[in-house]
Every structure is written in C-alpha cells, then in structure tokens.
Design a protein around this motif. Structure first.
Motif, PDB file in Angstrom:
ATOM      1  N   SER A  19       0.821  -1.200   0.000  1.00 10.00           N
ATOM      2  CA  SER A  19       0.000   0.000   0.000  1.00 10.00           C
ATOM      3  C   SER A  19       0.861   1.258   0.000  1.00 10.00           C
ATOM      4  O   SER A  19       1.864   1.343   0.707  1.00 10.00           O
ATOM      5  CB  SER A  19      -0.917   0.008   1.222  1.00 10.00           C
ATOM      6  OG  SER A  19      -1.670   1.205   1.259  1.00 10.00           O
ATOM      7  N   SER A  20       0.451   2.226  -0.793  1.00 14.59           N
ATOM      8  CA  SER A  20       1.122   3.526  -0.802  1.00 14.59           C
ATOM      9  C   SER A  20       0.364   4.546   0.039  1.00 14.59           C
ATOM     10  O   SER A  20       0.745   5.716   0.081  1.00 14.59           O
ATOM     11  CB  SER A  20       1.250   4.039  -2.245  1.00 14.59           C
ATOM     12  OG  SER A  20      -0.036   4.289  -2.804  1.00 14.59           O
ATOM     13  N   LEU A  21      -0.706   4.102   0.721  1.00 11.38           N
ATOM     14  CA  LEU A  21      -1.523   5.012   1.504  1.00 11.38           C
ATOM     15  C   LEU A  21      -0.832   5.393   2.812  1.00 11.38           C
ATOM     16  O   LEU A  21      -0.266   4.537   3.500  1.00 11.38           O
ATOM     17  CB  LEU A  21      -2.877   4.368   1.834  1.00 11.38           C
ATOM     18  CG  LEU A  21      -3.813   4.084   0.667  1.00 11.38           C
ATOM     19  CD1 LEU A  21      -5.035   3.312   1.159  1.00 11.38           C
ATOM     20  CD2 LEU A  21      -4.233   5.376  -0.014  1.00 11.38           C
ATOM     21  N   GLU A  22      -0.910   6.672   3.149  1.00  8.60           N
ATOM     22  CA  GLU A  22      -0.445   7.112   4.459  1.00  8.60           C
ATOM     23  C   GLU A  22      -1.373   6.528   5.525  1.00  8.60           C
ATOM     24  O   GLU A  22      -2.534   6.198   5.248  1.00  8.60           O
ATOM     25  CB  GLU A  22      -0.461   8.643   4.537  1.00  8.60           C
ATOM     26  CG  GLU A  22       0.485   9.320   3.565  1.00  8.60           C
ATOM     27  CD  GLU A  22       0.396  10.837   3.667  1.00  8.60           C
ATOM     28  OE1 GLU A  22      -0.058  11.343   4.723  1.00  8.60           O
ATOM     29  OE2 GLU A  22       0.756  11.508   2.684  1.00  8.60           O
ATOM     30  N   PRO A  23      -0.895   6.399   6.751  1.00 10.68           N
ATOM     31  CA  PRO A  23      -1.715   5.798   7.811  1.00 10.68           C
ATOM     32  C   PRO A  23      -3.097   6.422   7.957  1.00 10.68           C
ATOM     33  O   PRO A  23      -4.090   5.711   8.154  1.00 10.68           O
ATOM     34  CB  PRO A  23      -0.862   6.003   9.066  1.00 10.68           C
ATOM     35  CG  PRO A  23       0.545   5.986   8.552  1.00 10.68           C
ATOM     36  CD  PRO A  23       0.486   6.670   7.211  1.00 10.68           C
ATOM     37  N   LYS A  24      -3.195   7.741   7.848  1.00  8.05           N
ATOM     38  CA  LYS A  24      -4.509   8.385   8.026  1.00  8.05           C
ATOM     39  C   LYS A  24      -5.481   7.979   6.930  1.00  8.05           C
ATOM     40  O   LYS A  24      -6.700   7.877   7.166  1.00  8.05           O
ATOM     41  CB  LYS A  24      -4.369   9.906   8.081  1.00  8.05           C
ATOM     42  CG  LYS A  24      -3.804  10.552   6.825  1.00  8.05           C
ATOM     43  CD  LYS A  24      -3.699  12.067   7.012  1.00  8.05           C
ATOM     44  CE  LYS A  24      -3.097  12.750   5.783  1.00  8.05           C
ATOM     45  NZ  LYS A  24      -2.986  14.224   5.980  1.00  8.05           N
ATOM     46  N   TYR A  25      -4.968   7.718   5.724  1.00  8.94           N
ATOM     47  CA  TYR A  25      -5.851   7.294   4.644  1.00  8.94           C
ATOM     48  C   TYR A  25      -6.153   5.799   4.740  1.00  8.94           C
ATOM     49  O   TYR A  25      -7.224   5.350   4.293  1.00  8.94           O
ATOM     50  CB  TYR A  25      -5.236   7.647   3.297  1.00  8.94           C
ATOM     51  CG  TYR A  25      -5.026   9.139   3.113  1.00  8.94           C
ATOM     52  CD1 TYR A  25      -6.063  10.032   3.360  1.00  8.94           C
ATOM     53  CD2 TYR A  25      -3.796   9.654   2.724  1.00  8.94           C
ATOM     54  CE1 TYR A  25      -5.888  11.398   3.212  1.00  8.94           C
ATOM     55  CE2 TYR A  25      -3.607  11.026   2.571  1.00  8.94           C
ATOM     56  CZ  TYR A  25      -4.655  11.888   2.825  1.00  8.94           C
ATOM     57  OH  TYR A  25      -4.474  13.240   2.688  1.00  8.94           O
ATOM     58  N   GLN A  26      -5.255   5.031   5.314  1.00  5.06           N
ATOM     59  CA  GLN A  26      -5.540   3.622   5.571  1.00  5.06           C
ATOM     60  C   GLN A  26      -6.699   3.483   6.553  1.00  5.06           C
ATOM     61  O   GLN A  26      -7.544   2.586   6.414  1.00  5.06           O
ATOM     62  CB  GLN A  26      -4.297   2.919   6.115  1.00  5.06           C
ATOM     63  CG  GLN A  26      -3.176   2.776   5.107  1.00  5.06           C
ATOM     64  CD  GLN A  26      -1.971   2.053   5.673  1.00  5.06           C
ATOM     65  OE1 GLN A  26      -2.065   1.343   6.680  1.00  5.06           O
ATOM     66  NE2 GLN A  26      -0.818   2.219   5.043  1.00  5.06           N
ATOM     67  N   GLN A 161      -4.183   7.409  -3.053  1.00  2.00           N
ATOM     68  CA  GLN A 161      -4.800   8.337  -2.102  1.00  2.00           C
ATOM     69  C   GLN A 161      -6.147   8.835  -2.610  1.00  2.00           C
ATOM     70  O   GLN A 161      -7.108   8.940  -1.843  1.00  2.00           O
ATOM     71  CB  GLN A 161      -3.869   9.522  -1.857  1.00  2.00           C
ATOM     72  CG  GLN A 161      -4.466  10.611  -0.970  1.00  2.00           C
ATOM     73  CD  GLN A 161      -3.536  11.791  -0.812  1.00  2.00           C
ATOM     74  OE1 GLN A 161      -2.329  11.627  -0.663  1.00  2.00           O
ATOM     75  NE2 GLN A 161      -4.079  12.996  -0.860  1.00  2.00           N
TER      76      GLN A 161
END
Length: 251
Positions: A19-26, A161
C-alpha cells in the motif's frame, strides 16, 4: 454476438502489493470502504479469477492499483466491482471515440488549460477544474472534451490516495454559448451520461458549478439531474447575473 472487451493489456505478473496510503488514509479506507489486509488480498484474487475466466474480456489490467479503484469505489463488494469492470470495458468497446487519445489534439487542449488539476484540498482530495465554456465549440467536439477529462482522471487515479479521498470537480461555464449546447445531441448525451455513471470509478465528493450564464442554466440543471441523487446533494451552482455582471449562488 457479445463484443470482445479490450482494455489496457495486463501488467500483472504475480506482484506483491504494498500500500502507498499514508496511515490516516488507511484508516479512512478501513472505516469507510471496508478495506483491510485480509479483505484486500482475497478480493483482488477473486477479481483476477473473474477477469481471467470472463469469455469476452481479452485484455484488461490486473495490477492491484487498477483493480482497487473498482473495489474501493464499490466498498469492497467484489461482485459489484467485477460488474463495474465489465461495464467499464463495454463502454470503451462501444464508444471508443470518447476515450481514444489524439496526442496532437490533446496537446493543444492541454495548452489551452481547459482541464486543469489544481492540486489537493485540505482533505487530500484532488481538485479538477473544467473550463467547459472555454472549449471552442467549432474546433473541439464533445468526444474530445470527454477524452481529455478521462485522460486527466486516468492519469491521477493511479494514485491510491485519491481512491480513498476522492475528487472535487470545479466546472466553469463562463463563455458557454448555444454552439456548445447544440453540439450535444441526444445520442451523445446518452453516452456522456453513461461515462459519468460508470467510467470514472472515483469518489466524487463535491461539485462546484460556476458562472453559469442564463443560456446554460437548463443545461447545467440537466447535467446535474443525470447524477445519482446522493451526488446531486453535493452540488453547489453559481449563476452569472448577466444584467448586473454579478453572481447569484444557488444550491
């Protein structure tokens, strides 16, 4: 006979998804889209099996980022995501003129800044400006306009994102004329309606319709009417007051 559905050739080769998502977007993906490590891996495997066994699909991307765009849009309902892939490829097969890219013509449209990605807002959503009233109705067809918008979306929505945060449209109708309206025939309107509903596979979070002249108010309202009811509630329309040169806001 059912058409052969050709998308972009698959670039999947036993990839290991990271995953390339930052933690907040996860967290948003987990809470709003029902995505976690276990649901994701199983869903991707099911989609790849469905695509590989579908009798009409001959070429289709099967990399994770592409398939996750459908899964996230359908909140990890695998059957709904698979159905969406079929509709996506079917529309491309039936109306290729709305998606074929002419590099020379597209370069001209890009230089005219008719579709402009403005960056991200405070919530991490992509903001896309469409200067619809500035399209030259004598030179640019509705098909070319849609293909340019599709090009922008296909380019930016390989960025995970935006699968999660979604898109904000800003549509500027300043300069709209009867030539713009007359170019949209009923058959073209039907295809545009289908592409709005099925092609994008993006989370449209808000739409601002700006500087709508009186000649275009009905067109704007018609365009809004073809959107899902949930999305209609996210519109904000600003009408241009031609008499005094001011603007009047209208929800």
């Amino acid at each position: 006979m059912s058409p052969v559905l050709n998308g972009q050739r698959s670039i999947f080769s036993q990839e290991v998804y990271r995953s390339s998502l930052e933690p907040k977007y996860q967290i948003i993906a987990r809470d709003e889209l029902h995505e976690d490590e276990f649901s994701r891996d199983a869903a991707l495997a099911q989609m790849r099996e469905f695509i590989s066994k579908h009798p009409q699909i001959k070429n289709c991307r099967m990399d994770s980022v592409f398939l996750l765009r459908f899964l996230r849009n359908r909140k990890f309902n695998v059957q709904a995501a698979c159905d969406a892939v079929v509709r996506y490829l079917t529309i491309i097969a039936h109306s290729p003129e709305y998606f074929d890219i002419d590099p020379h013509h597209s370069e001209q449209l890009i230089k005219e800044r008719l579709v402009v990605p403005l960056g991200e807002d405070a919530e991490g959503r992509l903001v896309l400006l469409i200067r619809y009233g500035q399209f030259n109705a004598q030179q640019h067809t509705p098909e070319q306009q849609i293909s340019l918008i599709s090009l922008a979306i296909e380019t930016y929505f390989d960025h995970e994102q935006y699968h999660v945060t979604g898109l904000v449209y800003v549509i500027d109708y300043f300069g709209l004329s009867m030539a713009h309206i007359g170019a949209i025939t009923l058959p073209k309107f039907r295809v545009i309606k289908a592409t709005n509903g099925e092609m994008k596979m993006i989370r449209v979070k808000k739409v601002h319709v700006l500087r709508v002249p009186s000649v275009g108010a009905k067109l704007a309202e018609l365009w809004i009417s073809i959107m899902p009811r949930k999305l209609q509630q996210r519109f904000k329309m600003t009408l241009l007051d031609c008499c005094c040169g001011g603007v009047v806001s209208k929800w």
